[in-house]
Design a protein around this motif. Structure first.
Motif, PDB file in Angstrom:
ATOM      1  N   ARG A  82      63.752 120.035 115.339  1.00  0.00           N
ATOM      2  CA  ARG A  82      62.570 120.534 116.053  1.00  0.00           C
ATOM      3  C   ARG A  82      62.637 122.065 116.204  1.00  0.00           C
ATOM      4  NH1 ARG A  82      64.079 116.139 119.462  1.00  0.00           N
ATOM      5  NH2 ARG A  82      62.789 114.288 119.070  1.00  0.00           N
ATOM      6  N   ASP A  83      63.818 122.570 116.519  1.00  0.00           N
ATOM      7  CA  ASP A  83      63.964 124.032 116.655  1.00  0.00           C
ATOM      8  C   ASP A  83      63.634 124.736 115.340  1.00  0.00           C
ATOM      9  OD1 ASP A  83      64.710 123.682 119.271  1.00  0.00           O
ATOM     10  OD2 ASP A  83      66.882 123.782 118.869  1.00  0.00           O
ATOM     11  N   SER A  84      64.099 124.189 114.233  1.00  0.00           N
ATOM     12  CA  SER A  84      63.890 124.833 112.936  1.00  0.00           C
ATOM     13  C   SER A  84      62.419 124.811 112.534  1.00  0.00           C
ATOM     14  CB  SER A  84      64.741 124.139 111.860  1.00  0.00           C
ATOM     15  OG  SER A  84      66.115 124.360 112.102  1.00  0.00           O
ATOM     16  N   VAL A  85      61.752 123.671 112.737  1.00  0.00           N
ATOM     17  CA  VAL A  85      60.360 123.614 112.338  1.00  0.00           C
ATOM     18  C   VAL A  85      59.496 124.473 113.248  1.00  0.00           C
ATOM     19  CG1 VAL A  85      59.609 121.599 113.677  1.00  0.00           C
ATOM     20  CG2 VAL A  85      58.585 122.062 111.436  1.00  0.00           C
ATOM     21  N   GLU A  86      59.872 124.567 114.550  1.00  0.00           N
ATOM     22  CA  GLU A  86      59.133 125.462 115.434  1.00  0.00           C
ATOM     23  C   GLU A  86      59.269 126.914 114.984  1.00  0.00           C
ATOM     24  OE1 GLU A  86      60.513 124.796 119.370  1.00  0.00           O
ATOM     25  OE2 GLU A  86      59.636 122.776 119.522  1.00  0.00           O
ATOM     26  N   ARG A  87      60.461 127.281 114.523  1.00  0.00           N
ATOM     27  CA  ARG A  87      60.657 128.645 114.016  1.00  0.00           C
ATOM     28  C   ARG A  87      59.817 128.877 112.758  1.00  0.00           C
ATOM     29  NH1 ARG A  87      60.618 133.706 114.510  1.00  0.00           N
ATOM     30  NH2 ARG A  87      62.115 134.903 113.245  1.00  0.00           N
ATOM     31  N   ALA A  88      59.722 127.862 111.900  1.00  0.00           N
ATOM     32  CA  ALA A  88      58.898 127.977 110.692  1.00  0.00           C
ATOM     33  C   ALA A  88      57.434 128.173 111.068  1.00  0.00           C
ATOM     34  CB  ALA A  88      59.070 126.735 109.827  1.00  0.00           C
ATOM     35  N   LEU A  89      56.964 127.444 112.123  1.00  0.00           N
ATOM     36  CA  LEU A  89      55.572 127.577 112.556  1.00  0.00           C
ATOM     37  C   LEU A  89      55.299 128.923 113.203  1.00  0.00           C
ATOM     38  CD1 LEU A  89      54.912 123.986 113.939  1.00  0.00           C
ATOM     39  CD2 LEU A  89      53.644 125.127 112.099  1.00  0.00           C
ATOM     40  N   GLU A  90      56.293 129.479 113.880  1.00  0.00           N
ATOM     41  CA  GLU A  90      56.117 130.828 114.428  1.00  0.00           C
ATOM     42  C   GLU A  90      55.862 131.842 113.324  1.00  0.00           C
ATOM     43  OE1 GLU A  90      59.548 131.773 116.727  1.00  0.00           O
ATOM     44  OE2 GLU A  90      59.211 130.181 118.202  1.00  0.00           O
ATOM     45  N   LEU A  91      56.558 131.636 112.223  1.00  0.00           N
ATOM     46  CA  LEU A  91      56.422 132.581 111.098  1.00  0.00           C
ATOM     47  C   LEU A  91      55.180 132.286 110.263  1.00  0.00           C
ATOM     48  CD1 LEU A  91      60.178 132.595 110.013  1.00  0.00           C
ATOM     49  CD2 LEU A  91      58.954 134.496 111.086  1.00  0.00           C
ATOM     50  N   GLU A  92      54.798 131.014 110.155  1.00  0.00           N
ATOM     51  CA  GLU A  92      53.657 130.625 109.322  1.00  0.00           C
ATOM     52  C   GLU A  92      52.880 129.524 110.060  1.00  0.00           C
ATOM     53  OE1 GLU A  92      51.539 131.608 105.936  1.00  0.00           O
ATOM     54  OE2 GLU A  92      53.470 132.442 106.587  1.00  0.00           O
ATOM     55  N   PRO A  93      52.098 129.889 111.097  1.00  0.00           N
ATOM     56  CA  PRO A  93      51.458 128.883 111.973  1.00  0.00           C
ATOM     57  C   PRO A  93      50.392 128.040 111.291  1.00  0.00           C
ATOM     58  CG  PRO A  93      50.716 131.114 112.518  1.00  0.00           C
ATOM     59  CD  PRO A  93      51.841 131.269 111.547  1.00  0.00           C
ATOM     60  N   ASP A  94      49.822 128.492 110.204  1.00  0.00           N
ATOM     61  CA  ASP A  94      48.729 127.749 109.564  1.00  0.00           C
ATOM     62  C   ASP A  94      49.201 126.797 108.469  1.00  0.00           C
ATOM     63  OD1 ASP A  94      46.882 129.089 111.156  1.00  0.00           O
ATOM     64  OD2 ASP A  94      46.729 130.758 109.727  1.00  0.00           O
TER      65      ASP A  94
END
Length: 514
Positions: free
Chosen positions: A489-501
């Motif tokens: 969950r932490d990793s995917v949240e970080r990915a969404l911070e960088l590329e939210p769309d």
């Protein structure tokens, strides 16, 4: 009558220099009053301008000498020896009325020029003969001028005879020189171009000429395969090209260089030269360069070697025509190869040497054969076999980890994970430690269910580039496979911070929440 006698003297002098001294006619003026000659003996070159003029005053002489200097600068383009001295010779019924000695003395101060002026003007035959002897002595001719005697009573008829002989000799020499460049027709050059273009078209349809695995499948020079016995790649690599620009440049070079070599050597000799040079180029690349390579560059540099051999045999003609351009272009291409790491200069130099040796073995058409040709054949066999053998033992070949990385990526795209993984690992070991390399290695390992190894490499990629959102997303997938859901969950949240769309990231985040 005096004018006729001076016309005869003028053409007898020209006839003597052309027929007896074997000088080359550069140009005869339309009014037949001015002839430019080149003395092209080894170590003793000269350019001679012989001018039939009626000189009245030294002022005219001075002005004409200045014009002659400028004309000489232009004439140097058509002579082999660019620093040849210039002899400016006037044949006149009488000398200038006023003092002309200062105008006619040797000129050594003009930039890039050593110039001597002779005025042959006297009603006294003995004095004329002495003046001609001075000129010939200065020219270091082999024989001496004899006192002028009228060959027949009709001086004008005899003059026309001399003119015809000079022109005939000049034309025959021009034809002989021209024939050296027109022995054959560029038939094989055209066939080779068609073959190269056809192969390029086929490769483009089957995966693309910039796809490394496609190139290997079609026979590019690939050292591991050659070591395993696929020696035929040394030949097939000559017909492959990597990208349109590579194809265009090599095709253009082959059209001009190959056409010139085939015209000089003939089709059969050109075939042997091209093939030998191409194999030498591939063998040199195999011996000294680890990277995958393809192209006709080695064979094309062999054409340079063939032209250099022609220059060795016909040195003056070579430098008078194309020699300087050939050498300058060759130096530029070799320098470019040394400066640009991706250029396979080993293949270029190997092809150059192979083309020269092949040309020396075959020799030029209609030239006397020599025993040394057998020595060049032996040299070609020994050098070719030596290069090929050295490729098996040389462990210090120049390698390109980036090419291995590219090959690994292409194999990943094709689903060949087991084949891709060692290539990417090897690239990293050889210094290709960019984050993309660790990412690709992790991708291969994840698909091989090597999740622990994949996690370590993805973390390494993120350490090198924290904003690498694809790596964060793939790390989340690996954590999920390992059952470490909080970390996922932490990793995917970080990915969404960088590329939210990004929809994939959103879907994975929802799945992990559920």
């Amino acid at each position: 009558m005096e004018v006729l006698r001076q016309n005869y003297l003028f053409w007898r002098l020209v006839h003597y220099l052309v027929i007896e001294e074997k000088m080359r006619v550069i140009e005869i003026s339309p009014d037949q009053k001015q002839v430019w000659l080149e003395k092209d003996q080894e170590g003793n070159p000269a350019v001679i301008r012989v001018f039939r003029a009626d000189i009245d005053w030294s002022k005219w002489l001075k002005e004409d000498i200045e014009k002659a200097k400028k004309s000489f600068q232009k004439a140097k383009r058509f002579v082999a020896a660019k620093k040849a001295p210039f002899y400016n010779v006037y044949v006149s019924p009488y000398p200038p009325i006023d003092n002309w000695n200062d105008a006619a003395k040797k000129q050594a101060d003009y930039p890039g020029m050593s110039m001597s002026t002779y005025v042959i003007a006297s009603s006294n035959t003995a004095e004329e003969s002495d003046r001609v002897e001075d000129l010939l002595k200065d020219l270091q001719t082999k024989s001496h001028w004899k006192d002028m005697e009228y060959v027949s009573e009709d001086v004008e008829l005899e003059t026309q005879h001399l003119i015809r002989e000079v022109k005939k000799t000049a034309e025959e020499r021009t034809q002989r020189e021209r024939s050296l460049f027109l022995y054959g027709k560029p038939i094989l050059t055209t066939i080779l171009l068609i073959c190269i273009l056809s192969v390029y078209f086929i490769v483009e349809q089957q995966g693309g000429s910039t796809n490394i695995t496609t190139l290997i499948d079609f026979g590019a020079k690939y050292n591991p395969a050659i070591i395993d016995g696929e020696w035929w790649r040394l030949l097939t690599a000559m017909f492959l090209h990597i990208g349109f620009l590579h194809l265009f440049m090599n095709s253009l070079a082959l059209y001009f260089l190959g056409g010139a070599v085939e015209r000089i050597y003939g089709t059969f000799r050109f075939f042997f030269i091209y093939l030998t040079a191409g194999l030498f180029g591939s063998a040199a690349s195999f011996a000294f360069n680890e990277q995958i390579s393809a192209g006709a560059s080695g064979a094309i540099f062999g054409c340079f070697g063939a032209l250099l051999y022609f220059g060795l045999i016909h040195k003056k003609l070579f430098f008078r025509t194309m020699g300087t351009s050939v050498i300058v272009i060759l130096i530029i291409n070799l320098s470019f190869g040394f400066l640009v790491p991706m250029v396979d200069n080993g293949a270029h130099i190997g092809g150059l040497i192979g083309g020269f040796i092949a040309s020396a073995f075959l020799h030029l058409p209609k030239h006397r054969q020599h025993v040394r040709q057998l020595l060049f054949l032996a040299a070609a066999l020994v050098a070719g076999a030596g290069l090929f053998a050295y490729g098996f033992v040389n462990e210090d070949k120049g390698s390109t980890p980036l090419v291995q990385l590219q090959m690994g990526q292409e194999l990943l795209e094709e689903g060949e994970y087991e084949d891709a993984r060692p290539l990417i690992e090897s690239a990293i070991e050889e210094g290709e430690e960019r984050p993309e390399a660790f990412f690709l290695l992790a991708y291969a390992e994840a698909n091989l269910e090597m999740y622990e190894e994949a996690r370590g490499n993805l973390e390494q990629a993120i350490d090198l580039r924290p904003e690498f959102h694809e790596a964060h997303y793939n790390l989340a997938l690996v954590y999920r496979e390992l059952g470490e859901l909080d970390e996922a969950r932490d990793s995917v949240e970080r990915a969404l911070e960088l590329e939210p769309d990004e929809e994939l990231y959103q879907n994975l985040a929802e799945d992990l929440e559920e």
